[in-house]
Design a protein around this motif. Structure first.
Motif, PDB file in Angstrom:
ATOM      1  N   LEU A  70       0.827  -1.214   0.000  1.00 60.58           N
ATOM      2  CA  LEU A  70       0.000   0.000   0.000  1.00 60.58           C
ATOM      3  C   LEU A  70       0.858   1.260   0.000  1.00 60.58           C
ATOM      4  CD1 LEU A  70      -2.919  -0.852   2.468  1.00 60.58           C
ATOM      5  CD2 LEU A  70      -3.109  -0.371   0.013  1.00 60.58           C
ATOM      6  N   SER A  71       1.955   1.230   0.764  1.00 63.35           N
ATOM      7  CA  SER A  71       2.842   2.398   0.780  1.00 63.35           C
ATOM      8  C   SER A  71       3.462   2.625  -0.594  1.00 63.35           C
ATOM      9  CB  SER A  71       3.938   2.233   1.839  1.00 63.35           C
ATOM     10  OG  SER A  71       4.907   1.282   1.454  1.00 63.35           O
ATOM     11  N   CYS A  72       3.835   1.521  -1.279  1.00 66.88           N
ATOM     12  CA  CYS A  72       4.416   1.632  -2.619  1.00 66.88           C
ATOM     13  C   CYS A  72       3.412   2.215  -3.615  1.00 66.88           C
ATOM     14  CB  CYS A  72       4.906   0.266  -3.101  1.00 66.88           C
ATOM     15  SG  CYS A  72       6.350  -0.364  -2.234  1.00 66.88           S
ATOM     16  N   ILE A  73       2.165   1.768  -3.531  1.00 62.18           N
ATOM     17  CA  ILE A  73       1.129   2.291  -4.429  1.00 62.18           C
ATOM     18  C   ILE A  73       0.955   3.791  -4.218  1.00 62.18           C
ATOM     19  CG2 ILE A  73      -1.335   2.223  -4.976  1.00 62.18           C
ATOM     20  CD1 ILE A  73      -1.277  -0.768  -4.240  1.00 62.18           C
ATOM     21  N   MET A  74       0.883   4.204  -2.956  1.00 61.74           N
ATOM     22  CA  MET A  74       0.735   5.630  -2.668  1.00 61.74           C
ATOM     23  C   MET A  74       1.943   6.418  -3.163  1.00 61.74           C
ATOM     24  SD  MET A  74       0.598   7.626   0.991  1.00 61.74           S
ATOM     25  CE  MET A  74       2.368   7.345   1.208  1.00 61.74           C
ATOM     26  N   LEU A  75       3.139   5.922  -2.865  1.00 61.57           N
ATOM     27  CA  LEU A  75       4.362   6.629  -3.247  1.00 61.57           C
ATOM     28  C   LEU A  75       4.516   6.717  -4.761  1.00 61.57           C
ATOM     29  CD1 LEU A  75       6.685   5.036  -0.555  1.00 61.57           C
ATOM     30  CD2 LEU A  75       6.087   7.462  -0.687  1.00 61.57           C
ATOM     31  N   LEU A  76       4.032   5.721  -5.496  1.00 57.28           N
ATOM     32  CA  LEU A  76       4.056   5.778  -6.956  1.00 57.28           C
ATOM     33  C   LEU A  76       3.311   7.008  -7.461  1.00 57.28           C
ATOM     34  CD1 LEU A  76       3.446   2.129  -8.260  1.00 57.28           C
ATOM     35  CD2 LEU A  76       5.382   3.606  -8.838  1.00 57.28           C
TER      36      LEU A  76
END
Length: 394
Positions: free
Chosen positions: A255-261
């Motif tokens: 989830l953090s990766c999706i947001m950071l993308l």
């Protein structure tokens, strides 16, 4: 059963009596140890997630899940080997893994202490960066202040801090969950476009290598995990604990990766790559969430730093040269001060550099000496042992 060198000995009756007698909450508590250890540096700041996954585009979301799978499978084998053989330390664990080349265990010792210095350096740097971002004090002054705080708490307040560390982890995770959901919602269009384009800026092999590397340096938690996992006497209980931990860690990191993308272009343009989640939280415009996150993140840094340093202090305060000093508190001061000075020096290179180079190179070492050996030789030795001692399976 077998001792740490694989030689047959009788299974202790107390181990048989206690096997399997652990409820769900006990299993869940062990799963949360890895969750709490991973939370602060792994996805709360956004730095590690960005460097290891987001830079690779959409595929980084999936390789982050791969990294967590590699890590929990490795720790599962560690706990099975540690508990079924009745081992007493991580030294014996790695001697068992490497046997008959027992002396290779020293390689893990070197890796572990380098990672501790890097981890505490990252904690000091992260907390100092937080102070700097908030305009409280300059970076150099903040490094000294945070170092002194950690030194003081390591000597006098370890029990107090360790008692609230779990609470701090829960707080940071709740904050992150809210930030992730709001952050993803704010950049839903950009995120959708990235997945639709399906571009691979760095190919596929490098993202996979970074997943292994990430698992390699996160494996520094093995000494903590095998101690906390001692109640998990059977293979099945170890599997349950690590399955729960995989779901928690993989979901949060992905989830953090999706947001950071979605926010990558924004926080890189703003030069906010040290703690990108802090930048995103600020842009969301919810003041209460922003300050709550700041407080929780700082406490998470402090808690992680104190528990990490204390582990080294406990290891070295009773070595022969220091035993000439009668007062234990003086020995703790000396060891803690040495660790803190080294860590403060490392922190001067900055959080991003520590993660890129310190964690990066240790991660490659971890692949060779921990991840691959446990997922090959470790699996073989554990299966062979369980086959001969089926009472450890259930």
């Amino acid at each position: 059963m077998e001792n740490q060198h694989g030689e047959a000995v009788e299974t202790p009756s107390q181990n048989k009596a206690s096997m399997g007698k652990i409820g769900f909450m006990g299993i869940f508590a062990v799963a949360c140890v890895l969750f709490g250890s991973h939370a602060g540096g792994g996805f709360a700041t956004g730095n590690q997630a960005t460097q290891n996954y987001v830079v690779h585009g959409w595929v980084g979301v999936f390789t982050s899940v791969l990294a967590m799978l590699l890590l929990v499978l490795t720790i599962r084998e560690c706990m099975i080997m540690y508990n079924t053989r009745g081992l007493k330390s991580y030294k014996e664990l790695f001697e068992t893994l490497y046997h008959p080349l027992d002396k290779l265990e020293i390689v893990f010792e070197i890796y572990f202490y380098i990672m501790v210095i890097c981890a505490v350096g990252a904690v000091i740097s992260g907390a100092a960066t937080l102070f700097t971002e908030l305009g409280i004090m300059p970076y150099l002054v903040a490094v000294v202040v945070v170092g002194v705080i950690l030194l003081f708490l390591t000597i006098f307040g370890y029990k107090l801090v360790s008692q609230v560390s779990t609470v701090m982890s829960v707080i940071i995770l709740i904050c992150c969950a809210v930030i992730f959901i709001m952050g993803i919602n704010a950049k839903a269009g950009e995120i959708g476009a990235i997945f639709s384009a399906a571009e691979l800026p760095n190919g596929i092999l490098l993202p996979i290598l970074d997943a292994f590397k990430y698992a390699g340096f996160q494996a520094v938690v093995i000494p903590t995990m095998i101690k906390c996992g001692q109640p998990l006497k059977t293979q099945r209980n170890a599997t349950k604990a690590m399955s729960i931990s995989f779901v928690l860690n993989a979901a949060a990191l992905a989830l953090s990766c999706i947001m950071l993308l979605g926010w990558y272009a924004d926080f890189t343009a703003a030069g906010a790559t040290e703690i990108p989640t802090l930048y995103i939280c600020q842009q969301l415009g919810v003041d209460s969430l922003y300050w709550f996150y700041n407080i929780a993140l700082f406490l998470c840094f402090v808690s992680t730093g104190v528990t990490t340093v204390f582990g080294v202090v406990a290891r070295f305060e009773n070595v022969r040269p220091l035993m000439k000093i009668n007062k234990p508190i003086v020995r703790r001061v000396i060891v803690s001060a040495c660790v803190m000075i080294l860590s403060m020096a490392v922190s001067m290179v900055g959080l991003s550099n520590i993660i890129q180079y310190g964690y990066g190179y240790c991660g490659y070492v971890g692949i060779v000496i921990i991840i691959i050996p446990f997922l090959t030789v470790g699996v073989y030795k554990n299966r062979k042992f369980i086959k001969a001692h089926p009472e450890f399976r259930k």
